[in-house]
Design a protein around this motif. Structure first.
Motif, PDB file in Angstrom:
ATOM      1  N   ASP A   1      33.395 -28.536  -6.360  1.00  0.00           N
ATOM      2  CA  ASP A   1      33.947 -29.241  -5.214  1.00  0.00           C
ATOM      3  C   ASP A   1      35.307 -28.643  -4.878  1.00  0.00           C
ATOM      4  O   ASP A   1      36.262 -28.786  -5.643  1.00  0.00           O
ATOM      5  CB  ASP A   1      34.085 -30.738  -5.552  1.00  0.00           C
ATOM      6  N   PRO A   2      35.428 -27.947  -3.733  1.00  0.00           N
ATOM      7  CA  PRO A   2      36.710 -27.285  -3.420  1.00  0.00           C
ATOM      8  C   PRO A   2      37.884 -28.249  -3.357  1.00  0.00           C
ATOM      9  O   PRO A   2      38.973 -27.936  -3.853  1.00  0.00           O
ATOM     10  CB  PRO A   2      36.443 -26.642  -2.050  1.00  0.00           C
ATOM     11  N   GLU A   3      37.687 -29.423  -2.745  1.00  0.00           N
ATOM     12  CA  GLU A   3      38.791 -30.378  -2.636  1.00  0.00           C
ATOM     13  C   GLU A   3      39.230 -30.874  -4.011  1.00  0.00           C
ATOM     14  O   GLU A   3      40.419 -31.054  -4.280  1.00  0.00           O
ATOM     15  CB  GLU A   3      38.375 -31.554  -1.749  1.00  0.00           C
ATOM     16  N   ALA A   4      38.253 -31.122  -4.893  1.00  0.00           N
ATOM     17  CA  ALA A   4      38.589 -31.571  -6.247  1.00  0.00           C
ATOM     18  C   ALA A   4      39.377 -30.496  -6.987  1.00  0.00           C
ATOM     19  O   ALA A   4      40.340 -30.787  -7.706  1.00  0.00           O
ATOM     20  CB  ALA A   4      37.325 -31.931  -7.009  1.00  0.00           C
ATOM     21  N   ALA A   5      38.980 -29.225  -6.819  1.00  0.00           N
ATOM     22  CA  ALA A   5      39.691 -28.135  -7.487  1.00  0.00           C
ATOM     23  C   ALA A   5      41.134 -28.052  -6.996  1.00  0.00           C
ATOM     24  O   ALA A   5      42.065 -27.878  -7.801  1.00  0.00           O
ATOM     25  CB  ALA A   5      38.966 -26.812  -7.237  1.00  0.00           C
ATOM     26  N   LEU A   6      41.335 -28.190  -5.689  1.00  0.00           N
ATOM     27  CA  LEU A   6      42.699 -28.155  -5.155  1.00  0.00           C
ATOM     28  C   LEU A   6      43.523 -29.328  -5.669  1.00  0.00           C
ATOM     29  O   LEU A   6      44.711 -29.185  -5.973  1.00  0.00           O
ATOM     30  CB  LEU A   6      42.650 -28.174  -3.625  1.00  0.00           C
TER      31      LEU A   6
ATOM     32  N   ALA B   1      36.758 -20.298  -7.201  1.00  0.00           N
ATOM     33  CA  ALA B   1      36.855 -20.530  -5.762  1.00  0.00           C
ATOM     34  C   ALA B   1      35.458 -20.644  -5.168  1.00  0.00           C
ATOM     35  O   ALA B   1      34.546 -19.888  -5.527  1.00  0.00           O
ATOM     36  CB  ALA B   1      37.621 -19.402  -5.088  1.00  0.00           C
ATOM     37  N   TYR B   2      35.315 -21.579  -4.255  1.00  0.00           N
ATOM     38  CA  TYR B   2      33.994 -21.823  -3.652  1.00  0.00           C
ATOM     39  C   TYR B   2      33.641 -20.734  -2.640  1.00  0.00           C
ATOM     40  O   TYR B   2      32.525 -20.215  -2.625  1.00  0.00           O
ATOM     41  CB  TYR B   2      33.990 -23.196  -2.993  1.00  0.00           C
ATOM     42  N   ASP B   3      34.593 -20.381  -1.784  1.00  0.00           N
ATOM     43  CA  ASP B   3      34.357 -19.356  -0.769  1.00  0.00           C
ATOM     44  C   ASP B   3      35.690 -18.703  -0.429  1.00  0.00           C
ATOM     45  O   ASP B   3      36.714 -18.926  -1.090  1.00  0.00           O
ATOM     46  CB  ASP B   3      33.683 -19.942   0.474  1.00  0.00           C
ATOM     47  N   ARG B   4      35.676 -17.897   0.624  1.00  0.00           N
ATOM     48  CA  ARG B   4      36.862 -17.129   0.980  1.00  0.00           C
ATOM     49  C   ARG B   4      38.021 -18.033   1.395  1.00  0.00           C
ATOM     50  O   ARG B   4      39.171 -17.824   0.995  1.00  0.00           O
ATOM     51  CB  ARG B   4      36.507 -16.157   2.108  1.00  0.00           C
ATOM     52  N   MET B   5      37.756 -19.032   2.215  1.00  0.00           N
ATOM     53  CA  MET B   5      38.821 -19.938   2.648  1.00  0.00           C
ATOM     54  C   MET B   5      39.409 -20.702   1.468  1.00  0.00           C
ATOM     55  O   MET B   5      40.620 -20.894   1.376  1.00  0.00           O
ATOM     56  CB  MET B   5      38.276 -20.905   3.701  1.00  0.00           C
ATOM     57  N   HIS B   6      38.531 -21.108   0.556  1.00  0.00           N
ATOM     58  CA  HIS B   6      39.017 -21.793  -0.641  1.00  0.00           C
ATOM     59  C   HIS B   6      39.891 -20.865  -1.479  1.00  0.00           C
ATOM     60  O   HIS B   6      40.934 -21.273  -2.018  1.00  0.00           O
ATOM     61  CB  HIS B   6      37.829 -22.301  -1.462  1.00  0.00           C
ATOM     62  N   ALA B   7      39.499 -19.585  -1.567  1.00  0.00           N
ATOM     63  CA  ALA B   7      40.290 -18.619  -2.329  1.00  0.00           C
ATOM     64  C   ALA B   7      41.683 -18.453  -1.717  1.00  0.00           C
ATOM     65  O   ALA B   7      42.696 -18.367  -2.434  1.00  0.00           O
ATOM     66  CB  ALA B   7      39.566 -17.277  -2.385  1.00  0.00           C
TER      67      ALA B   7
END
Length: 629
Positions: A482-487, A506-512
């Motif tokens: 979950d990208p939001e949880a990771a942040l 990282a989930y994807d490029r934007m998350h990275a």
């Protein structure tokens, strides 16, 4: 429905307690003292011998006692069999010696000053116990929990916490020996013992075979608040059962904690209970402060000050001698004695209980309670002063502290899904200690086959991370999908544990890009390596030489990283717009296409036709950029 008058009468004491805690505790923390001292002094100030904001301290006593109950539950949770085995010499050897020697010395002095044998024994053992909250706070502030003397001090505290359970259970039986004798007392004792044994057996059986499936079922439901309610139900229900059969509520809570010590849900339960434990224990300390007899302190202050200094010096001397006997250098021994000098929290449980059972008379009990409170006030200050005086000696070679091998996991992994499982295989192969946190019951069961420290819990919660030992970990691997949880986890860790390095999936490029903007130590898109490897294998399958295929894949990797850095800096059009919230980063080719895309059917032409001009614009812009972008 309660009347408005009922609400009005209920709120003032609650607001008084909260205000006293909010004002008193930060002041004492700012001057470098323990929060326990803040609660005690706050209780004195608001009590009948202060501003009389709470005229009847006993009104809060029944609720405040739940703080001690929950404290013993937390102690039970920490009491794992493996930990006991590794510390058995210090726990059962040094701990037993400390309690027996200090009790004998203090009780003997009390007897010489005119106390009855029963009163001398109860007061002696109450003062021989040490303040767990104060000692652990001082060790944590110094960073000495991992040192040899810190480990020995903790072992003594652990034995004292264990022994308190037996002391509380045996005091009623000790009192009854003076009340009656003969066959009636023997039959009553046998009947009571049988009832207690049956209750303990029932609790053990339910805890052994029922609690883990019960919590697993609740965890699978996903209702976190129900887990909190279930934890309180287990603790308070077991405590009430033990009280019903004649033992203390603390005994029941301790049993509940021990039964859950090996559970996968241990840290989640600890995190759920901790806020209640902290507030109620604070209320308990305030009630202790309110119960101090101000008139007695005023009239007997020379005796109290002398007794306080004497009790602290006696405990420091005896404990230091025992530490030396068990192999500690003299500097460690003195510092350990100073840490354990203040009387413990349970003195305020044992002494009133001794008064109710007729073991301690009223004046002696009030004097001993005031004495215990004063040792808690003076002891930490004296320990810090002694530590400052001895600080310069720590650097001398012959007095240097020996290193201690840490048993804590070096890496904390949040998320044990498909990504986390492969990561931990690498760590396992190298023999690295790992703690795994996951809130999925099935993943917890899977992790149990790896030999890791595994705990059920929500990794986005600060209390769960802290309970799982993030403060002692070298590195945190965030592997949740979950990208939001990771942040959120990254933000929490950077705010509270700045020294812990963060490695993030990282989930994807934007998350990275978002992770790079948060200055994580390392991030990796979850599909990068697998997709590059897949592409390399595809080239080889088409007849490209393995070396050439590897070179192509590595070139793509480098150019992808270079573009990611430019996007993170907002140097590319899409990235700049995305950072302003206008649009999203769109996929772009790293190598300029040799020919334009072609639609092979009418539907495709309808879809991409409107995008042709936009694609051409992006192609022209890309040509103006460096070739490796």
């Amino acid at each position: 429905m309660a009347s408005p008058a009922t609400h009005v009468s209920f709120l003032p004491p609650v607001l008084t307690f909260l205000s006293a805690a909010v004002i008193g505790v930060p002041i004492f923390r700012l001057i470098g003292q323990s929060a326990v001292l803040g609660y005690l002094v706050a209780g004195v100030v608001i009590g009948p011998f202060g501003f009389s904001l709470i005229a009847e301290p006993e009104t809060a006593a029944s609720v405040a006692e739940l703080g001690v109950v929950l404290l013993l539950f937390i102690v039970g949770l920490e009491l794992q069999v493996s930990r006991l085995v590794s510390m058995r010499r210090d726990i059962f050897g040094l701990g037993t010696a400390q309690l027996l020697v200090c009790t004998a010395m203090l009780a003997g002095i009390g007897f010489l000053f005119g106390l009855t044998p029963s009163a001398a024994f109860v007061i002696g053992i109450a003062l021989a116990l040490s303040a767990t909250a104060v000692a652990l706070q001082l060790l944590e502030e110094r960073g000495d929990l991992g040192t040899p003397y810190g480990g020995r001090a903790f072992a003594v505290l652990l034995f004292q916490d264990i022994s308190v359970v037996a002391i509380l259970a045996l005091m009623p039986l000790f009192a009854s020996t003076g009340g009656s004798g003969g066959e009636d007392w023997m039959l009553s004792a046998l009947r009571s013992t049988g009832t207690v044994g049956a209750a303990i057996l029932a609790v053990v059986l339910v805890g052994r075979y029922g609690l883990n499936p019960f919590f697993g079922l609740l965890a699978a439901s996903g209702a976190r608040e129900v887990m909190t309610a279930a934890a309180l139900l287990v603790v308070l229900g077991t405590a009430m059962l033990m009280e019903h059969v004649g033992l203390s509520m603390a005994m029941g809570a301790f049993l509940a904690g021990v039964l859950l010590a090996e559970s996968n849900f241990r840290h989640q339960l600890e995190a759920d209970i901790e806020p209640f434990r902290g507030m109620l224990l604070g209320l308990f300390f305030m009630s202790v402060g309110m119960s101090i007899d101000g008139g007695l302190v005023k009239s007997e202050w020379p005796w109290l000050l002398g007794a306080t200094a004497g009790a602290i010096l006696i405990k420091v001397g005896l404990v230091a001698a025992l530490f030396r006997l068990f192999g500690s250098p003299w500097l460690d021994a003195v510092r350990g004695g100073a840490i354990l000098a203040p009387a413990g929290e349970f003195a305020f449980v044992l002494l009133p209980m001794g008064g109710e059972l007729g073991l301690v008379d009223g004046p002696s009990g009030r004097f001993a309670i005031a004495l215990a409170a004063l040792t808690m006030l003076v002891g930490p200050v004296a320990a810090k002063a002694l530590d400052s005086a001895l600080a310069r000696r720590r650097a001398e070679p012959d007095l240097a502290l020996d290193p201690v091998e840490s048993t804590e996991a070096r890496v904390l992994v949040v998320g044990f899904g498909r990504f986390g499982q492969i990561l931990t295989q690498v760590l396992l192969a190298e023999g690295i200690g790992v703690t795994v946190i996951d809130k999925d019951v099935e993943q917890i069961r899977s992790a149990s086959r790896f030999g890791f420290r595994i705990f059920y819990g929500d990794g986005t919660r600060l209390d769960v991370l802290r309970a799982a030992g993030i403060g002692r970990a070298e590195l945190l691997c965030i592997c949740v999908d979950d990208p939001e949880a990771a942040l959120k986890i990254v933000d929490i860790v950077h705010e509270e544990f700045a020294s812990v390095r963060t490695y993030v999936r990282a989930y994807d490029r934007m998350h990275a890009v978002e992770l790079m903007n948060r200055d994580v130590d390392f991030q990796l898109r979850e599909t990068v390596d697998s997709a590059l490897g897949f592409g390399r294998a595809t080239l080889e399958g088409l007849g490209v030489a393995p070396e050439a295929a590897a070179a192509v894949a590595e070139d793509v990797r480098k150019r992808d990283i270079a573009r990611l850095v430019l996007q993170q800096a907002g140097a590319l059009p899409d990235a700049a717009n995305w950072m302003r919230g206008v649009s999203q980063i769109k996929p772009e080719p790293l190598t300029e296409p040799r020919r334009p895309s072609r639609a092979l059917n009418a539907e495709t032409r309808d879809i991409i036709g409107s995008k042709a001009r936009e694609a051409a614009t992006h192609t022209l812009e890309a040509r103006d950029l460096p070739a490796d972008a």
